[in-house]
Scaffold this motif. Structure first.
Motif, PDB file in Angstrom:
ATOM      1  N   UNK A  31      56.116 -22.569  82.995  1.00 13.90           N
ATOM      2  CA  UNK A  31      54.938 -23.022  82.243  1.00 13.90           C
ATOM      3  C   UNK A  31      53.745 -22.097  82.436  1.00 13.90           C
ATOM      4  N   UNK A  32      53.761 -21.295  83.493  1.00 16.10           N
ATOM      5  CA  UNK A  32      52.658 -20.370  83.730  1.00 16.10           C
ATOM      6  C   UNK A  32      52.639 -19.217  82.752  1.00 16.10           C
ATOM      7  N   UNK A  33      53.826 -18.738  82.399  1.00 20.43           N
ATOM      8  CA  UNK A  33      53.918 -17.615  81.464  1.00 20.43           C
ATOM      9  C   UNK A  33      54.597 -18.002  80.157  1.00 20.43           C
ATOM     10  N   UNK A  34      54.960 -19.273  80.026  1.00 18.78           N
ATOM     11  CA  UNK A  34      55.646 -19.793  78.835  1.00 18.78           C
ATOM     12  C   UNK A  34      56.865 -18.948  78.483  1.00 18.78           C
ATOM     13  N   UNK A  74      72.157 -22.577  93.156  1.00 17.21           N
ATOM     14  CA  UNK A  74      72.258 -21.121  93.035  1.00 17.21           C
ATOM     15  C   UNK A  74      71.212 -20.581  92.070  1.00 17.21           C
ATOM     16  N   UNK A  75      71.035 -21.238  90.921  1.00 14.71           N
ATOM     17  CA  UNK A  75      70.086 -20.753  89.917  1.00 14.71           C
ATOM     18  C   UNK A  75      68.641 -20.898  90.372  1.00 14.71           C
ATOM     19  N   UNK A  76      68.379 -21.871  91.238  1.00 20.48           N
ATOM     20  CA  UNK A  76      67.004 -22.123  91.687  1.00 20.48           C
ATOM     21  C   UNK A  76      66.612 -21.307  92.913  1.00 20.48           C
ATOM     22  N   UNK A  77      67.572 -20.643  93.524  1.00 21.56           N
ATOM     23  CA  UNK A  77      67.320 -19.979  94.803  1.00 21.56           C
ATOM     24  C   UNK A  77      66.185 -18.955  94.721  1.00 21.56           C
ATOM     25  N   UNK A  78      66.087 -18.230  93.611  1.00 21.53           N
ATOM     26  CA  UNK A  78      65.062 -17.194  93.498  1.00 21.53           C
ATOM     27  C   UNK A  78      63.716 -17.698  93.029  1.00 21.53           C
ATOM     28  N   UNK A  79      63.593 -18.992  92.772  1.00 20.27           N
ATOM     29  CA  UNK A  79      62.333 -19.521  92.221  1.00 20.27           C
ATOM     30  C   UNK A  79      61.847 -20.741  93.002  1.00 20.27           C
ATOM     31  N   UNK A  80      62.247 -20.864  94.243  1.00 15.70           N
ATOM     32  CA  UNK A  80      61.952 -22.091  94.985  1.00 15.70           C
ATOM     33  C   UNK A  80      60.459 -22.334  95.147  1.00 15.70           C
ATOM     34  N   UNK A  81      59.678 -21.292  95.393  1.00 13.79           N
ATOM     35  CA  UNK A  81      58.237 -21.500  95.590  1.00 13.79           C
ATOM     36  C   UNK A  81      57.579 -21.976  94.305  1.00 13.79           C
ATOM     37  N   UNK A  82      57.979 -21.389  93.175  1.00 11.37           N
ATOM     38  CA  UNK A  82      57.412 -21.812  91.885  1.00 11.37           C
ATOM     39  C   UNK A  82      57.904 -23.209  91.498  1.00 11.37           C
ATOM     40  N   UNK A  83      59.146 -23.528  91.848  1.00 12.32           N
ATOM     41  CA  UNK A  83      59.661 -24.866  91.582  1.00 12.32           C
ATOM     42  C   UNK A  83      58.901 -25.901  92.398  1.00 12.32           C
ATOM     43  N   UNK A  84      58.633 -25.572  93.666  1.00 14.47           N
ATOM     44  CA  UNK A  84      57.906 -26.505  94.529  1.00 14.47           C
ATOM     45  C   UNK A  84      56.484 -26.715  94.030  1.00 14.47           C
ATOM     46  N   UNK A  85      55.881 -25.668  93.471  1.00 20.29           N
ATOM     47  CA  UNK A  85      54.505 -25.770  92.973  1.00 20.29           C
ATOM     48  C   UNK A  85      54.434 -26.391  91.592  1.00 20.29           C
ATOM     49  N   UNK A  86      55.583 -26.569  90.940  1.00 18.36           N
ATOM     50  CA  UNK A  86      55.597 -27.167  89.610  1.00 18.36           C
ATOM     51  C   UNK A  86      55.388 -26.186  88.489  1.00 18.36           C
ATOM     52  N   UNK A  87      55.252 -24.890  88.805  1.00 21.50           N
ATOM     53  CA  UNK A  87      55.058 -23.903  87.734  1.00 21.50           C
ATOM     54  C   UNK A  87      56.340 -23.741  86.916  1.00 21.50           C
ATOM     55  N   UNK A  88      57.476 -23.764  87.600  1.00 21.53           N
ATOM     56  CA  UNK A  88      58.779 -23.669  86.950  1.00 21.53           C
ATOM     57  C   UNK A  88      59.517 -24.992  87.135  1.00 21.53           C
ATOM     58  N   UNK A  89      60.195 -25.418  86.077  1.00 20.88           N
ATOM     59  CA  UNK A  89      61.014 -26.623  86.154  1.00 20.88           C
ATOM     60  C   UNK A  89      62.423 -26.309  85.680  1.00 20.88           C
ATOM     61  N   UNK A  90      63.398 -26.868  86.389  1.00 20.66           N
ATOM     62  CA  UNK A  90      64.772 -26.800  85.913  1.00 20.66           C
ATOM     63  C   UNK A  90      64.947 -27.873  84.852  1.00 20.66           C
ATOM     64  N   UNK A  91      65.263 -27.483  83.636  1.00 16.27           N
ATOM     65  CA  UNK A  91      65.402 -28.443  82.549  1.00 16.27           C
ATOM     66  C   UNK A  91      66.757 -29.153  82.625  1.00 16.27           C
ATOM     67  N   UNK A  92      67.828 -28.389  82.619  1.00 15.04           N
ATOM     68  CA  UNK A  92      69.164 -28.961  82.722  1.00 15.04           C
ATOM     69  C   UNK A  92      70.179 -27.845  82.928  1.00 15.04           C
ATOM     70  N   UNK A  93      71.410 -28.268  83.241  1.00 13.58           N
ATOM     71  CA  UNK A  93      72.530 -27.349  83.464  1.00 13.58           C
ATOM     72  C   UNK A  93      73.644 -27.731  82.505  1.00 13.58           C
ATOM     73  N   UNK A  94      74.188 -26.733  81.815  1.00 12.83           N
ATOM     74  CA  UNK A  94      75.268 -26.968  80.871  1.00 12.83           C
ATOM     75  C   UNK A  94      76.417 -26.000  81.156  1.00 12.83           C
ATOM     76  N   UNK A  95      77.594 -26.356  80.677  1.00 13.25           N
ATOM     77  CA  UNK A  95      78.741 -25.452  80.808  1.00 13.25           C
ATOM     78  C   UNK A  95      78.537 -24.227  79.928  1.00 13.25           C
ATOM     79  N   UNK A  96      78.841 -23.064  80.446  1.00 11.22           N
ATOM     80  CA  UNK A  96      78.763 -21.841  79.661  1.00 11.22           C
ATOM     81  C   UNK A  96      79.998 -21.747  78.772  1.00 11.22           C
ATOM     82  N   UNK A  97      79.774 -21.582  77.477  1.00 12.03           N
ATOM     83  CA  UNK A  97      80.877 -21.590  76.519  1.00 12.03           C
ATOM     84  C   UNK A  97      81.269 -20.197  76.043  1.00 12.03           C
ATOM     85  N   UNK A  98      80.992 -19.190  76.838  1.00 12.63           N
ATOM     86  CA  UNK A  98      81.370 -17.826  76.478  1.00 12.63           C
ATOM     87  C   UNK A  98      82.892 -17.688  76.571  1.00 12.63           C
ATOM     88  N   UNK A  99      83.556 -17.594  75.426  1.00  9.60           N
ATOM     89  CA  UNK A  99      85.015 -17.554  75.401  1.00  9.60           C
ATOM     90  C   UNK A  99      85.579 -16.239  75.896  1.00  9.60           C
TER      91      UNK A  99
END
Length: 224
Positions: free
Chosen positions: A98-101, A58-83
């Motif tokens: 990495x393109x725009x840091x 779901x989180x990667x759906x809007x960035x698939x082209x940049x993910x495929x090109x290596x410009x964006x990388x998914x680092x990791x997924x964590x549980x949201x702790x918003x109480x």
């Protein structure tokens, strides 16, 4: 004729026995399945593998082209702790551009299957992912000078011929420059790692003066 009737009777009895056994097994398995029905994870439980995969998609759906090109990388997924929303299962997906840091954090509502929040920031550097450590080691090995030194050290430590960066024991830490001169100053904005490389005999490759710039895909040498 009599033998045929006897065989038929035995066959019929066999079918009845098998049917009874199937009913017995089916009923037993049904009760076991009911007893072992998976419990729905509570808000405070760690994310399951299925939830991590769902949040990643779901989180990667809007960035698939940049993910495929290596410009964006998914680092990791964590549980949201918003109480404030502890009645819902949510996950935070950390992506780095990495393109725009820029660090992009997308919060996924796992029940609804949608991104409910996105934050974008510059100058924020979360710990490196395992994939980033391997990428940094690949850049090190691709360097004409440092790569040769790393391969010779690996062979000398009893590892034989080094196949790829995945064969190395790796640990990465974010590098933040402090008064550095030269190209390493770019790490004030870029995503850069200090890479620690463990060799097969337990010793460590001397990388004390090296910084891997993942944004520029370069190796910087610290000037001491």
């Amino acid at each position: 004729m009599g033998r045929r009737l006897i065989v038929t009777a035995i066959a019929g009895a066999g079918v009845a026995v098998v049917a009874g056994a199937l009913l017995f097994v089916s009923g037993e398995q049904g009760s076991q399945a009911a007893r072992s029905a998976p419990r729905m994870p509570a808000w405070e439980d760690p994310l399951t593998g299925q939830e991590v995969a769902q949040a990643t998609a779901i989180a990667s759906a809007g960035s698939r082209s940049h993910l495929a090109a290596g410009r964006i990388k998914l680092l990791y997924v964590e549980r949201d702790d918003d109480k404030d929303v502890s009645d819902r299962r949510r996950a935070d997906a950390y992506l780095y551009d990495y393109g725009s840091d820029r660090l992009i954090v997308r919060t996924v509502d796992l029940g609804r299957g949608t991104v409910v929040r996105e934050t974008v920031a510059r100058g924020v550097q979360p710990p490196p992912s395992k994939e980033e450590e391997t990428t940094a080691a690949g850049l090190l090995l691709a360097h004409p000078g440092y790569g040769k030194v790393a391969r010779e050290a690996y062979a000398g430590a009893g590892g034989g011929r080094l196949g790829s960066a995945a064969d190395l024991g790796l640990r990465g830490l974010i590098f933040t420059p402090s008064g550095e001169k030269g190209p390493a100053r770019q790490c004030e904005a870029h995503r850069c790692l200090r890479l620690f490389v463990r060799l097969p005999d337990g010793t460590w490759l001397d990388t004390s003066r090296l910084v891997v710039d993942l944004s520029a895909k370069k190796i910087h040498t610290l000037e001491w």
